[in-house]
Design an enzyme around this catalytic site. Structure first.
Site, PDB file in Angstrom:
ATOM      1  CE  LYS A 121      -5.508 123.581  96.604  1.00 19.22           C
ATOM      2  NZ  LYS A 121      -4.940 124.876  97.269  1.00 19.22           N
ATOM      3  CG  HIS A 240       0.423 115.801 100.726  1.00 18.57           C
ATOM      4  ND1 HIS A 240      -0.160 114.759 100.052  1.00 18.57           N
ATOM      5  CD2 HIS A 240       0.037 115.484 102.081  1.00 18.57           C
ATOM      6  CE1 HIS A 240      -0.978 114.065 100.953  1.00 18.57           C
ATOM      7  NE2 HIS A 240      -0.777 114.595 102.163  1.00 18.57           N
ATOM      8  NE  ARG A 297       2.828 129.458  92.994  1.00 16.69           N
ATOM      9  CZ  ARG A 297       3.390 128.100  92.913  1.00 16.69           C
ATOM     10  NH1 ARG A 297       4.498 127.828  92.155  1.00 16.69           N
ATOM     11  NH2 ARG A 297       3.044 127.351  93.665  1.00 16.69           N
TER      12      ARG A 297
END
Length: 672
Positions: A121, A240, A297
């Protein structure tokens, strides 16, 4: 066309509903399909959905579905031209994509550099910054000492969001509201990230207080074409993790929608992307949006995009993997209506969404027609085990607009029947029916903010449930009476079974058990059925045959909206998407549950103890963490039930435990 590589045999390196989904599309395209399965999945539905299936190892994913050399070996043995990784497992693993390339096997996904670029990230945010894609203020640096992370978090200002640099799906993610909790939360997030992804690096971002989670589906081929297939709103989440997804995102101004789509396409171009990808944004209340991550993906929620575009995204993936151009240009992709998806999980919303295991003794979905779609990898009789994600199915509804889609979805959830383990169907229906959700008042704290509304059905509904359940149990007497009519002596009072008892009162009682609670109901047999009388509350109940094969009940002239199935010592009532199980109390029933707490702290589900945070003899306060249990890819904190002392520990870190296992002996303060 030059550069085309035909896929004749496809190995699906996944399991569950996505493996079944890929198999259907591939077969429709004339491609031979091959599955792999662990010891726990020998009779799984994805094994039956393909042309050939091969064992891949033990139930533990690390020794089966994540075993790259074994997967490549199996693909070679099966003569596979390509491997589709689905989502989860190895779908975003650059090492797996590289192994496929080295073996001369097509990896149905992006190239290795793109996976690597988005796999971190922190690195992804650096690339996006250069591509002028907006970013949330935060720390994405390589210094990972807890002291450095703490310093950076304090500089950003609370609340902050801790995120695993290498992962997704809510793993290794924590919201920290204040400094006293910061260091412990960083340590916990790093530990969870290490367990889930083998990488404990963290990044820190400013946490927006009422954000929306909006993502854009992108697609690219090897001929320089990049398109988007509009956006999805995935704001309704717990832990989350997404619970409800819909397309298009409701209430977006057209200029924001267009800007977000342009940013997503630019993100894909910045890394020379190929195939299906999702660019995820977090959006503030003022409409500003920021890049979060790119998933390299197919997404779990891809069906809503398929429903509004009329396109099969798996077919697109396979075409792009063969080297073809994208099936449509940007101008040819047009949205049609609205679609909403809910994820049906084996979990207990009343116990903080604790994952459940067990057999699906009843599993039935509405017919796939009139805009309803069901993606599932299990059928009635299958088991949900501790080894894999507890998702049972995805239920999707499509309508001409959002109102129609929500109406169809609510009805479909009402008609869904799941029994044998706790699940979230009724909870999902309460979300879909909630006025704030219907009004499009969405953000990532929706569940937290409306928790009281979503928690349980109204008390009056419980009253009807209990009356209906008691009446259904009495329906067994009706069946007995029918048998008596065909006996040798149909007029014998012992055979009539209509409530006659020698020297007995005409008022009868039945006691049911539900979740340890005793429910007593008194009734009289009358011409129309049963008259239930309890503390001034009277209800006339008539038993009716159900089209589904169970019972329907009419209460005070109104047919109860639900289905009842009696059998053995109990009855299951399906209503509002929920399955309520009632047992008939036996005169010999044990009274063991009536005693006080035994002092044993037990495991809420099977799993692995990854940490023991106390020692024998330790004094603890109510709520203090005692142990960390890892199960179904999540950490569960075992806390002290009261103030007291840990008298004895029965397990150590690293031990596997079964559900209900005595983890430790606990003595309440004061010797109570």
């Amino acid at each position: 066309m030059s550069g085309i590589r035909t896929i004749r045999t496809l190995l699906i390196a996944n399991r569950g509903e996505i493996a079944c989904r890929i198999a259907r599309t591939a077969k429709a395209m004339g491609i031979r399909t091959v599955a792999v399965y662990s010891e726990a999945d020998a009779s799984a539905q994805h094994v039956a959905a393909v042309d050939a299936a091969y064992p891949i190892g033990p139930a533990e994913a690390a020794k089966s579905y994540l075993d790259i050399p074994r997967l490549i070996e199996t693909a070679r043995f099966a003569g596979a031209d390509a491997i589709h990784p689905g989502y989860g497992f190895l779908s975003e693993n650059a090492g797996f994509a590289k192994a496929c390339a080295e073996a001369g096997i097509v990896f149905v996904g992006p190239d290795v550099p793109a996976i690597e670029a988005m796999g971190s990230k922190a690195a992804a945010k650096e690339i996006m910054a250069r591509a002028a894609v907006p970013l949330v203020p935060g720390y994405h640096g390589g210094e990972q000492d807890i002291g450095i992370l703490k310093k950076e978090a304090l500089a950003i200002g609370f609340p902050v969001l801790l995120k695993a640099s290498a992962g997704g799906g809510g793993k290794g993610m924590r919201v920290v509201e204040s400094e006293p909790d910061l260091e412990a939360e960083i340590a916990a997030a790093k530990r969870e990230a290490k367990a889930a992804f083998g990488d404990d690096r963290m990044l820190i971002e400013k946490y927006l207080t009422r954000p929306r989670h909006v993502e854009v589906q992108v697609f690219a081929d090897r001929h320089g074409n990049v398109v988007h297939l509009f956006e999805r709103d995935c704001s309704v989440q717990r832990r989350h993790q997404k619970v409800v997804e819909e397309a298009p995102a409701p209430g977006l101004a057209e200029e924001i929608r267009s800007a977000m789509a342009e940013a997503a396409v630019n993100a894909a171009k910045a890394i020379d992307y190929v195939g299906a990808g999702t660019v995820e944004f977090i959006m503030d209340e003022d409409g500003s949006f920021y890049f979060m991550e790119m998933n390299t993906r197919l997404q779990v929620e891809h069906p809503v995009t398929e429903m509004i575009t009329g396109q099969d995204l798996v077919a697109w993936q396979l075409r792009v993997a063969e080297g073809h151009v994208l099936p449509l240009s940007q101008g040819e992709i047009r949205p049609n209506g609205h679609a909403v998806e809910v994820r049906i999980y084996a979990e207990d919303p009343a116990r903080d969404f604790l994952p459940q295991t067990g057999h699906l003794t009843r599993l039935a979905f509405p017919a796939e027609e009139d805009g309803i779609r069901v993606d599932s990898g299990v059928v009635e009789g299958d088991a949900v085990t501790v080894h894999y994600d507890p998702m049972i199915a995805k239920l999707i509804a499509h309508g001409r607009d959002r109102t129609e889609a929500l109406r169809k979805l609510s009805r479909a959830l009402e008609e869904t029947r799941i029994a044998g383990l706790a699940n979230n169907v009724a909870y999902l229906k309460r979300i879909v029916d909630h006025p704030a959700f219907a009004a499009g008042e969405l953000d990532t704290r929706f569940i937290e903010r409306h928790g009281a509304d979503l928690a349980a059905p109204p008390r009056d509904e419980e009253r009807l449930h209990r009356i209906a359940a008691a009446a259904a149990m009495e329906a067994q007497r009706v069946a007995a009476a029918e048998m008596a009519r065909h006996s040798r002596d149909p007029f014998s009072p012992w055979a009539l079974a209509h409530g006659w008892r020698l020297n007995d009162s005409p008022l009868h009682r039945i006691t049911l058990l539900r979740d340890g609670e005793e429910i007593e109901r008194a009734y009289r047999i009358v011409a129309a059925g049963y008259l239930f009388e309890n503390d001034g509350d009277a209800a006339l109940v008539t038993i009716l045959p159900s089209a589904q094969g169970g019972y329907a009940v009419r209460i005070d002239g109104v047919t109860f909206e639900g289905e009842l199935r009696a059998g053995g010592d109990g009855v299951t009532l399906f209503s509002g998407g929920a399955a309520h199980r009632y047992h008939l109390k036996s005169a010999l029933a044990s009274g063991a549950d009536a005693g006080e707490d035994s002092g044993h702290v037990t495991a809420p589900m099977p799993g692995k103890l990854i940490a023991v945070q106390v020692a024998a003899g330790a004094e603890v306060s109510k709520g203090d963490p005692l142990m960390l249990l890892e199960a179904m890819k999540m950490e569960h904190v075992i806390r002290a039930p009261e103030d007291g002392v840990v008298a004895a520990l029965h397990f150590a870190a690293g031990d596997q435990v079964e559900e209900g296992a005595d983890l430790l002996l606990f003595e309440k303060a004061g010797g109570g």
